[in-house]
Design an enzyme around this catalytic site. Sequence first.
Site, PDB file in Angstrom:
ATOM      1  N   VAL A   1       1.065  -1.102  -0.017  1.00  0.00           N
ATOM      2  CA  VAL A   1       0.005  -0.240   0.232  1.00  0.00           C
ATOM      3  C   VAL A   1       1.057   1.217  -0.314  1.00  0.00           C
ATOM      4  O   VAL A   1       1.652   1.671   0.604  1.00  0.00           O
ATOM      5  CB  VAL A   1      -0.788   0.073   2.002  1.00  0.00           C
ATOM      6  CG1 VAL A   1      -1.542   1.382   1.106  1.00  0.00           C
ATOM      7  CG2 VAL A   1      -1.677  -1.427   1.288  1.00  0.00           C
TER       8      VAL A   1
ATOM      9  N   GLY B   1       3.850   2.770  -4.505  1.00  0.00           N
ATOM     10  CA  GLY B   1       5.043   4.196  -5.389  1.00  0.00           C
ATOM     11  C   GLY B   1       5.113   3.534  -6.881  1.00  0.00           C
ATOM     12  O   GLY B   1       4.470   3.127  -7.467  1.00  0.00           O
TER      13      GLY B   1
ATOM     14  N   ASP C   1      -1.302   2.026  -5.264  1.00  0.00           N
ATOM     15  CA  ASP C   1      -0.887   3.045  -4.522  1.00  0.00           C
ATOM     16  C   ASP C   1      -2.124   4.107  -5.356  1.00  0.00           C
ATOM     17  O   ASP C   1      -2.785   3.546  -6.204  1.00  0.00           O
ATOM     18  CB  ASP C   1       0.280   3.943  -5.745  1.00  0.00           C
ATOM     19  CG  ASP C   1       0.631   5.580  -4.390  1.00  0.00           C
ATOM     20  OD1 ASP C   1       0.080   5.502  -4.663  1.00  0.00           O
ATOM     21  OD2 ASP C   1       1.933   4.565  -3.819  1.00  0.00           O
TER      22      ASP C   1
ATOM     23  N   HIS D   1       3.549   6.600   8.686  1.00  0.00           N
ATOM     24  CA  HIS D   1       4.190   8.184   9.828  1.00  0.00           C
ATOM     25  C   HIS D   1       3.429   9.472   8.817  1.00  0.00           C
ATOM     26  O   HIS D   1       3.661  10.602   9.823  1.00  0.00           O
ATOM     27  CB  HIS D   1       5.919   8.193   9.763  1.00  0.00           C
ATOM     28  CG  HIS D   1       6.440   8.644   8.780  1.00  0.00           C
ATOM     29  ND1 HIS D   1       7.428   8.037   8.799  1.00  0.00           N
ATOM     30  CD2 HIS D   1       6.432   8.304   6.761  1.00  0.00           C
ATOM     31  CE1 HIS D   1       7.909   8.695   7.844  1.00  0.00           C
ATOM     32  NE2 HIS D   1       7.062   8.457   6.644  1.00  0.00           N
TER      33      HIS D   1
END
Length: 367
Positions: A206, A209, A230, A268
């Site tokens: 996931v 890129g 993506d 993140h």
Amino acid sequence: MASNNNGRTASESFKAQALVYRHMYGILDAMCLKWIVNFRIPNIIHNHGKPITLSELVSVLKIPSAKVDTTDLFMRYMAHNGFFDIVTIHGDDDSSQEENEAFALTAASELLIKGTENPCISPMVEMFLNDPTLSSSMHHLNKWFYDENRPLYEITLGKPLWEFLDKNPTNLSLYNDAMASDSQMIKLALEDHNMVFEGLETIVDVGGGTGTTAQIISEKFSALKCIVFDLPHVVKNLKGCNNLSFVGGDMFESIPKADAILLKVVLHNWSEDDCVKILRNCKDAINACNKNKNKGKIIILDSVIDEEQDELEITRLKLLMNISMHIIHDGKEKTKKEWKSIFYKAGLYNYKISPFTGYLSLIEVYP
């Protein structure tokens, strides 16, 4: 012993001054790193086949005589910081008694060599330090602090980062090259973590890129079907091969079903609420593939801040990256407690955390 008006000893004040100055001059650390990458000095030493003397280096670089001493200064400083070793060598004649100092590669500078089969993270340096559009944004932190909602790049670029990259092919190319170079480090880490993929038939990367990480996994585990998932515009011109394919979509809506979902430095980038949404969709994708809910897992490669266990420099890196995530993406690096909170909110109660690379951890979550 002398003291100031705050009751600090002179020694404490001098150390404090050094700390302030170290951070003030710290921008030169980045500029020196940019210098050795832009001048391709690691490649020059690599191609030289042995440690290189200052005179040999400036000859290759065609440095003016007035800048030879400055080149030596830069090289010695970067050697002090671990990018080169200063070694003693003899003349070309093995019987020569003449000794010269020379600069040799270290593990850090080897990671900056372009054009070999070994991992190279020079594109990461180039994205962060060569692109003034992005790097100049850091001078606008004061403005960012008084803006309630927008990430820094949205303030300075006038639009969200992903939208800006989509409309600026040169910047997008730098970004994709940087992410791909970072993914090359995964190949090294996988040597000790083959068991992570044992028993899996399908995996979805996931936010994968251009597919560098998935390609590494697909080549190493030829029986494993790998899907890079993506945004449609990211994958629309990408071609799969053998056990690797590309699918466009939105991870906040749904994720293709598979035995395992890979999230490499994805979470993140997002707020806690967004992370919970993504993880719930991962859980649904795994459960849709496996009627037996004891099978399948979410594989997370991300930072875990642990100031008690980490080495000082690793902690410093993670804290710096945490600041970066806050200002650029409205995301954050997370502590063990914060990871647990997100997992529990997503209805995920069974997980384990293991070391992976120097700053990344491997988190296996079982729906």
